[in-house]
Write an enzyme that holds these catalytic residues in place. Structure first.
Site, PDB file in Angstrom:
ATOM      1  N   SER A 244     121.105  84.775  29.747  1.00 53.99           N
ATOM      2  CA  SER A 244     122.385  84.812  29.043  1.00 53.99           C
ATOM      3  C   SER A 244     122.156  84.865  27.536  1.00 53.99           C
ATOM      4  CB  SER A 244     123.210  83.577  29.390  1.00 53.99           C
ATOM      5  OG  SER A 244     122.664  82.447  28.747  1.00 53.99           O
ATOM      6  N   LYS A 245     123.243  84.953  26.820  1.00 53.25           N
ATOM      7  CA  LYS A 245     123.178  85.069  25.359  1.00 53.25           C
ATOM      8  C   LYS A 245     122.306  83.997  24.703  1.00 53.25           C
ATOM      9  CE  LYS A 245     126.300  88.386  24.100  1.00 53.25           C
ATOM     10  NZ  LYS A 245     125.866  89.308  25.165  1.00 53.25           N
ATOM     11  N   ARG A 246     122.288  82.852  25.316  1.00 52.06           N
ATOM     12  CA  ARG A 246     121.476  81.754  24.781  1.00 52.06           C
ATOM     13  C   ARG A 246     120.005  82.148  24.632  1.00 52.06           C
ATOM     14  NH1 ARG A 246     120.108  77.925  27.707  1.00 52.06           N
ATOM     15  NH2 ARG A 246     120.798  78.747  29.696  1.00 52.06           N
ATOM     16  N   GLY A 248     118.823  84.836  23.624  1.00 55.85           N
ATOM     17  CA  GLY A 248     118.557  85.860  22.628  1.00 55.85           C
ATOM     18  C   GLY A 248     118.999  87.210  23.151  1.00 55.85           C
TER      19      GLY A 248
END
Length: 479
Positions: A244-246, A248
């Site tokens: 996920s976006k976490r 990167g």
RNA sequence: GGCGCUAUCGUCUAGGGGACUAGGACGGGGCCCUCUCAAGGCCCAAACACGGGUUCGAAUCCCGUUAGCGCUACCA
């Protein structure tokens, strides 16, 4: 056996995620391997979140990766009438029923079930409604959804990657197939479209495994034989959680931005969850197509390892003819604010073997175009500190000797000879002459061989920079 | 909670009952090459989750345990 028809069916609610890209890649590889057809279908039934911008980005990402499609893009939203007709047919055949429960009522039942520690399953209260009651409520304009009747029997299939998977119908509930606004819910829309598009193999992420029994039930209720299902493993972040976006960069576009080559990305993605068997790592497009099989797909989810991607990109970078790098590098240089019309080929050639991304190539080319751009890194600083006054002195001597060379002699052979003579005359190690030159020109202790570096930077710029750095570090300027 | 899926070095994987002293790649460490780095070559450390079976023999087949993940919407 007729040629397979496969599809990639992204929903345009976000960017093209690497997981989606990998699913698309597998579908494409399978179609190419078998001589089948690759269909692209945009699942835009979630009107709230779908945008045309996202559709465009997904298409661009696929094209960038070299993933093509033979039919489509079809837009699921255009088939709403067929979805509705399928739902109504099931209703007419008593395989589905109207449900007048409101969201609030359902929410209440769900929380109550949760509080009691039991899994929620719709209690079929609307299935038990008397037909007069149904007519009455419908005529009064009460909104309703259509629910599909799930039988209690076992539903099983032979998954092309997992083998036999089986669910018990009694563990599933009567799920909604048509919303109260008359639009289809995902499971119905997918089945309806896959039937209409004669899809023979459904290849998708294994987070869809639990949707599959519902969809198989729908195929049967609609009188169709289900396709072959192949549930491919998911892609995880380095912490083992769903990417996920976490974590990167997760969008294909991010990697394009970072200077990853499409062929490297494709090769890396292909090997994430699939293996041709044996020790192969670098695979050309045609080899990939030739070797791709469903049997080679991994059951286990895979962690996305950026370091290995960059290594692979480095491999592709050094194998790529310089000509093909000129344009991407020039584009990047312009973004760096460097606009120079010199021939970039020799510069790219001299740095690409040491680079992992196009960005990295461009940074180094920029410095060679104009050494004044060089900024000292920690290794460069360390060398200056370590050498003390010798740094500036040796630089001055090197500059003076190099200045003797005429323009036509500013060639790698003569350059290295000149520097060797300086070292000998000073009874210094070659490195004590070479390294200061390297640091002066690049700011770091790492580069191509110094003679090549000097040649590529050119006589005037080199001498100017060398003198400047010599002067600044207490050496004698010759300029 | 329920249902489902999965389990080989840190990571990607090879392995389909004996060829396993478990192989390759990334990353890490070392050596060679060498003005530095990269590339290349050579070498080293590093794994069959656990417990039971089946079998002459199990990383491989079966069962259980554990752990991780997914799904459990009028999202897709």
């Amino acid at each position: 056996m007729t040629a397979p028809r496969v599809r990639f069916a992204p929903s345009p609610t976000g960017y093209l995620h690497v997981g989606g890209a990998r699913t698309a890649l597998f579908n494409w590889l399978y179609a190419r391997h078998t001589g089948g057809t690759h269909v692209l279908r945009i699942e835009d039934t979630d009107r709230e979140r779908s945008t045309e911008e996202h559709t465009r980005i997904i298409l661009d990402g696929l094209r960038w990766l070299g993933i093509t499609w033979d039919e489509g893009p079809y837009f699921q939203g255009e088939y709403a009438a067929r979805h509705r007709a399928d739902a109504e047919r099931l209703l007419a055949e008593r395989k589905a029923y109207r449900c007048f429960c409101t969201r609030e009522e359902l929410e209440l039942q769900r929380t109550q079930a949760e509080a009691a520690g039991i899994g929620f399953r719709y209690d079929r209260r609307c299935l038990k409604l008397a037909s007069e009651e149904i007519v009455r409520r419908r005529d009064s304009g009460a909104p309703f959804t259509i629910r599909f009747i799930m039988d209690d029997q076992e539903i099983a299939w032979d998954d092309a990657v997992h083998g036999r998977i089986s669910f018990q119908g009694r563990d599933l509930d009567d799920f909604v197939i048509l919303r109260s606004d008359n639009t289809a819910i995902y499971n119905l829309a997918v089945v309806s479209d896959d039937i209409a598009m004669r899809i023979s193999h459904v290849m998708r992420g294994d987070d869809h495994i639990s949707n599959t029994p519902k969809q198989i039930a729908l195929y049967r209720a609609l009188g169709q034989r289900p396709p072959v299902f192949a549930h491919v493993p998911m892609i995880l972040g380095s912490d083992g959680k769903k990417l996920s976006k976490r974590h990167g960069a997760t969008a294909v576009g991010d990697y394009q931005e970072q200077g990853i080559l499409p062929a490297a990305m494709r090769n890396f993605l292909a090997l994430l969850g699939w293996s041709p068997g044996g020790d192969r790592e670098i695979l050309a497009e045609d080899e990939m197509i030739q070797l791709f099989t469903l049997e080679g797909i991994q059951k286990k989810s895979a962690v996305f390892d950026t370091t290995k991607l960059e290594w692979m990109n480095g491999q592709y970078l050094s194998a790529l003819p310089v000509e093909e790098l000129v344009e991407p590098v020039r584009r990047q240089l312009i973004r760096l604010g460097v606009d120079d019309d010199r021939d970039l080929r020799p510069l790219i050639e001299s740095v690409k073997a040491r680079s992992r991304t196009i960005l990295h190539v461009a940074d180094q080319v920029a410095v060679r175009l104009d050494p004044a751009r060089a900024t000292l890194d920690s290794k460069g600083e360390a060398l200056i500190r370590k050498m003390g006054p010798a740094f500036g002195r040796n630089l001055g001597l090197a500059a003076a000797a190099l200045a003797e060379l005429e323009d036509k002699d500013w060639q790698p052979d003569q350059l290295v000879e000149t520097l060797r003579r300086v070292a000998e005359s000073q009874q210094a190690k070659l490195g004590d002459i070479m390294q200061p030159v390297r640091v002066a020109l690049t700011g770091s202790t790492v580069s191509e061989p110094v003679n090549e570096l000097l040649a590529v930077v050119g006589r005037e710029r080199s001498l100017q920079r060398l003198s400047e750095m010599a002067r600044r570090n207490g050496g004698v300027s010759v300029a």
